[in-house]
Design a protein around this motif. Structure first.
Motif, short mmCIF file in Angstrom:
data_model
loop_
_atom_site.label_atom_id
_atom_site.label_comp_id
_atom_site.label_asym_id
_atom_site.label_seq_id
_atom_site.Cartn_x
_atom_site.Cartn_y
_atom_site.Cartn_z
N THR A 1 82.18 5.07 27.54
CA THR A 1 83.37 5.34 27.04
C THR A 1 84.45 4.75 27.93
OG1 THR A 1 82.61 7.22 25.70
CG2 THR A 1 84.92 6.81 25.67
N LEU A 2 85.42 3.80 27.68
CA LEU A 2 86.23 3.08 28.52
C LEU A 2 87.61 3.73 28.14
CD1 LEU A 2 84.81 -0.52 28.19
CD2 LEU A 2 84.14 1.44 29.86
N ASN A 3 88.54 3.63 29.12
CA ASN A 3 89.96 3.84 29.10
C ASN A 3 90.46 2.46 28.21
OD1 ASN A 3 92.67 3.38 29.66
ND2 ASN A 3 92.51 5.17 30.91
N ALA A 4 91.09 2.37 27.11
CA ALA A 4 91.53 1.44 26.57
C ALA A 4 92.60 0.31 27.41
CB ALA A 4 92.13 1.69 25.34
N ALA A 5 93.40 1.12 28.31
CA ALA A 5 94.22 0.15 28.91
C ALA A 5 93.73 -0.41 30.12
CB ALA A 5 95.14 1.27 29.44
N ASP A 6 92.75 0.03 31.08
CA ASP A 6 92.21 -0.63 32.22
C ASP A 6 90.89 -0.87 31.99
OD1 ASP A 6 91.64 1.82 32.64
OD2 ASP A 6 92.46 2.16 34.76
N LYS A 7 90.13 -0.41 31.05
CA LYS A 7 88.89 -0.62 30.97
C LYS A 7 87.96 0.17 32.06
CE LYS A 7 89.23 -3.28 27.50
NZ LYS A 7 88.89 -2.60 25.94
N SER A 8 88.46 1.27 32.55
CA SER A 8 87.83 2.21 33.41
C SER A 8 86.81 2.99 32.75
CB SER A 8 88.69 3.09 34.46
OG SER A 8 89.51 3.93 33.55
N VAL A 9 85.93 3.55 33.52
CA VAL A 9 84.82 4.46 32.73
C VAL A 9 85.37 5.90 32.55
CG1 VAL A 9 82.70 5.12 32.79
CG2 VAL A 9 83.00 3.09 33.42
N LEU A 10 85.36 6.41 31.49
CA LEU A 10 85.73 7.83 31.27
C LEU A 10 84.58 8.63 31.06
CD1 LEU A 10 88.65 7.32 28.34
CD2 LEU A 10 88.95 7.80 31.29
#
Length: 718
Positions: free
Chosen positions: A266-275
């Motif tokens: 699952t990714l952060n929509a803003a910076d595509k980091s992994v949540l």
């Protein structure tokens, strides 16, 4: 030090291509008719002669500028000169290319001139090299990216035939030509490309080779900026795919024969980091690298899975938000399975590849409403690596040859070429904006190394066999001392089988048409005949004789082997959805069913024993011919996606194995002691071929280096 020409040259009867670093011959239609196949050292020596054409080159110069040393024997220099003369068709008594200056050195005497490639229909212009230096600089700038496309057939033809603009080539002038522009350009292997629905982000897996750590990369297609979002040991990340909303990525986490998982990032929509990194489901430990697909409505994942208790791969449908996976395809027993699935744009269908007998790839479409599936197309001359839908869902695009992409029109079932390409496409993907992406490049570069078998020969030995590695693929050494090696080479444009003799002679013995992909080369024990598996057809090749088809194109043959007498052939044949082992005497026109219960059968060259395995049993039996004694071999490599490499000799049975999927070694089962012994020879990869001399004193292994595969976008130029 050693120099390399950087311009297109006319060299006697040959043309030199700087991007491919090759000499080729061109026929009247503008097609490559022959390639001078040279190993790295010989090519370096030839390049040195080309840039020093017309002047005396001393032996000391060759040692210093080509070898980079001063203590190489004259014998090695003589070998290189001999190989060059054979490749060029030169005669030392009446030289046209390389003149020997006694006690001093050599002179390259063939005319060498630069070729200026002009647009339109103009003829090529030959000029002396020094007079064209400025144009040479422009050519180098113009072709600054072409080194990434080395080794591909159409780039060779384009470089040579540019002045004809393809009008005299065999390519259909109505079909566009496509150039692959690399996007990832990392060292190693970039695989499994997928693009987000908005066309903004590319995701793929990257590793230096198949055995090293892997990472999951997201790349912004506007800025080309890369972001590492996941790292795994031992190449475990496979087949990433974007969710339709672009906020998640599903990937396969695989350590083959140990574990397999389908996981969701699952990714952060803003910076595509992994949540979050969550497990969706387990998959079979024998599964291969997955090519998966996400349904357009975001509810389901389709993925290939090697089901427990089966001998092949089936497609599974998994609810993303919870629920059990459902098996939706049932491949026949003679198939290795179904894979490379893709949802249609409207989500109503799935296109996938079905293996046929381990040798041919069929393109199928599954209707999710009726759950009915149909065979759409089976290419005759290649095995597609992947399939993709057109944006409107009316057709399917797939790699149809070494340098072509083709389209299946689902209404008419007509197949046509979409584009000729300058590189070989592997994983093909079409974005929603009609952009075409693919992985391109070579996975492995072969290099045969001869080492002593310490169990039989304590004298240390380390020698690289002088086979060319620029155009060569599969290599099979001759079991008889002094016999020629069999080499699969595309030096003449498409794949053909050549014999390489110890004295430097080379002879083509196959006459395959189209883009053929032979998968097996197997010498008879007497070293005089060769079995070749091309797609699903088995051929018998012999020097100075016409090739003989052992099976017909309608049959599915697999795993051909020789009887100990060199007059009998055994092979597997698909019959009513099951395998049979067939036996054919070369003196007889027809083959007979040898066994419908065995899955593997191999005779030792000395006729003393047989190695066999029964259908449904992945262990082996060793049967002594004279006594009838049967020995169970439980620690041998198991029957798997492809049969393992096993070599039978008088004293022992040799095989490669790995206890943890990383440390691959060559072992042997000692027939006298009935014990397993390690030869101490290590392999870089489990699937690489090796060979053992008849006297068992030497082991020949493919000790090549990793290739380079990039993700690229296809740019149509006409």
């Amino acid at each position: 030090m050693s120099a390399k020409p950087e311009q297109h040259l006319k060299v006697g009867d040959w043309w030199y291509l700087p991007q491919q670093d090759k000499l080729v011959k061109i026929d009247d239609t503008g097609e490559i008719s022959e390639t001078a196949s040279l190993d790295n050292l010989c090519q370096k020596a030839l390049n040195y002669f080309l840039v020093n054409a017309g002047r005396l080159v001393t032996r000391d110069e060759l040692l210093s500028d080509v070898w980079g040393v001063r203590d190489v024997s004259d014998g090695r220099i003589s070998r290189v000169i001999r190989v060059l003369r054979v490749a060029l068709g030169d005669d030392s008594r009446e030289p046209r290319y390389i003149e020997t200056i006694p006690k001093r050195g050599f002179r390259f005497i063939a005319p060498v001139a630069e070729v200026i490639l002009t647009s339109g229909n103009d003829e090529p212009v030959d000029n002396h090299i020094e007079e064209q230096h400025a144009i040479q600089q422009q050519e180098r700038k113009h072709h600054r990216h072409w080194w990434l496309l080395a080794g591909t057939f159409l780039s060779c033809v384009l470089a040579i035939s540019g002045w004809q603009y393809w009008q005299q080539s065999q390519l259909d002038p109505q079909v566009p030509f496509g150039r692959f522009e690399p996007l990832s350009s990392m060292d190693g292997l970039e695989l499994y490309p997928d693009v987000s629905k908005d066309g903004r982000y590319l995701v793929y897996s990257h590793s230096l080779d198949f055995d090293s750590d892997s990472e999951l990369i997201i790349q912004d297609l506007k800025s080309l900026e890369k972001k590492q979002i996941k790292v795994s040991s031992k190449g475990g990340i496979r087949g990433p795919i974007w969710s339709p909303d672009g906020n998640s990525i599903v990937y396969q986490y695989l350590q083959r024969n140990s574990f397999c998982e389908i996981r969701r990032l699952t990714l952060n929509a803003a910076d595509k980091s992994v949540l979050a990194d969550d497990l969706l489901t387990k998959c079979g430990a024998k599964s291969m690298g997955a090519r998966m697909s996400w349904s357009p409505d975001g509810k389901y994942i389709v993925y290939p899975d090697w089901r427990t208790g089966t001998d092949g791969i089936a497609l599974m449908l998994l609810p993303v938000n919870g629920g059990l996976a459902e098996q939706i395809t049932m491949p026949p027993q003679t198939s290795l399975g179904d894979f490379a699935a893709r949802y249609s744009p409207d989500g109503s269908k799935i296109v996938f590849l079905r293996d046929a007998a381990g040798s041919a790839g069929q393109i199928w479409v599954l209707d999710l409403t009726s759950r009915s599936s149909r065979l759409v197309y089976q290419p005759d001359d290649n095995y597609p690596a992947h399939v993709a839908w057109t944006v409107d869902g009316s057709g399917i695009i797939f790699p149809s040859g070494t340098n072509t992409l083709s389209l299946i029109d689902l209404k008419s079932n007509a197949v046509s070429i979409v584009a000729h390409t300058d590189a070989s496409p592997h994983d093909v993907f079409v974005g929603t904006d009609n952009r075409i992406f693919s992985s391109i490049g070579r996975f492995w570069q072969s290099s045969i190394r001869k080492v002593n078998n310490v169990l039989e020969n304590p004298v240390p030995s380390l020698e690289t066999i002088d086979f060319a590695t620029r155009t060569e693929g599969l290599i099979e050494l001759n079991p008889q001392p002094g016999g020629p090696a069999a080499v699969l080479s595309n030096r003449s444009g498409n794949q053909q089988v050549w014999l390489y003799y110890p004295d430097g002679r080379q002879k083509q013995i196959s006459r395959f048409s189209g883009q053929m992909y032979p998968k097996v080369l197997e010498f008879s024990p007497d070293g005089e005949k060769l079995l070749v598996l091309v797609n699903a057809t088995i051929w018998l090749l012999q020097p100075d004789q016409e090739p003989i088809s052992i099976t017909t194109p309608e049959q599915y043959g697999r795993e051909p082997t020789w009887g100990a007498d060199s007059k009998t052939i055994y092979y597997k044949l698909s019959h009513n959805g099951r395998w049979q082992i067939m036996r054919k005497e070369l003196t007889s026109e027809n083959a007979e069913v040898f066994s419908d219960t065995l899955d593997y059968y191999l005779e030792s060259p000395d006729q003393a024993y047989v190695l066999r395995s029964s259908i449904g049993d992945d262990s082996y039996e060793l049967v002594m011919v004279n006594s009838g004694e049967v020995i169970q071999l439980d620690n041998f490599p198991k029957m798997d996606f492809l049969s393992p490499r096993i070599i039978l000799r008088k004293k022992a049975i040799y095989y490669s194995s790995s206890s943890n999927n990383t440390d691959v070694k060559i072992y042997r089962f000692n027939l006298a002691s009935k014990k397993t012994e390690s030869t101490g020879v290590e392999q870089k990869l489990l699937g690489r071929r090796f060979f053992v001399s008849l006297d068992e004193k030497f082991i020949f292994q493919d000790d090549g280096k990793k290739g380079d595969v990039d993700i690229a976008e296809l740019i149509l130029t006409r």
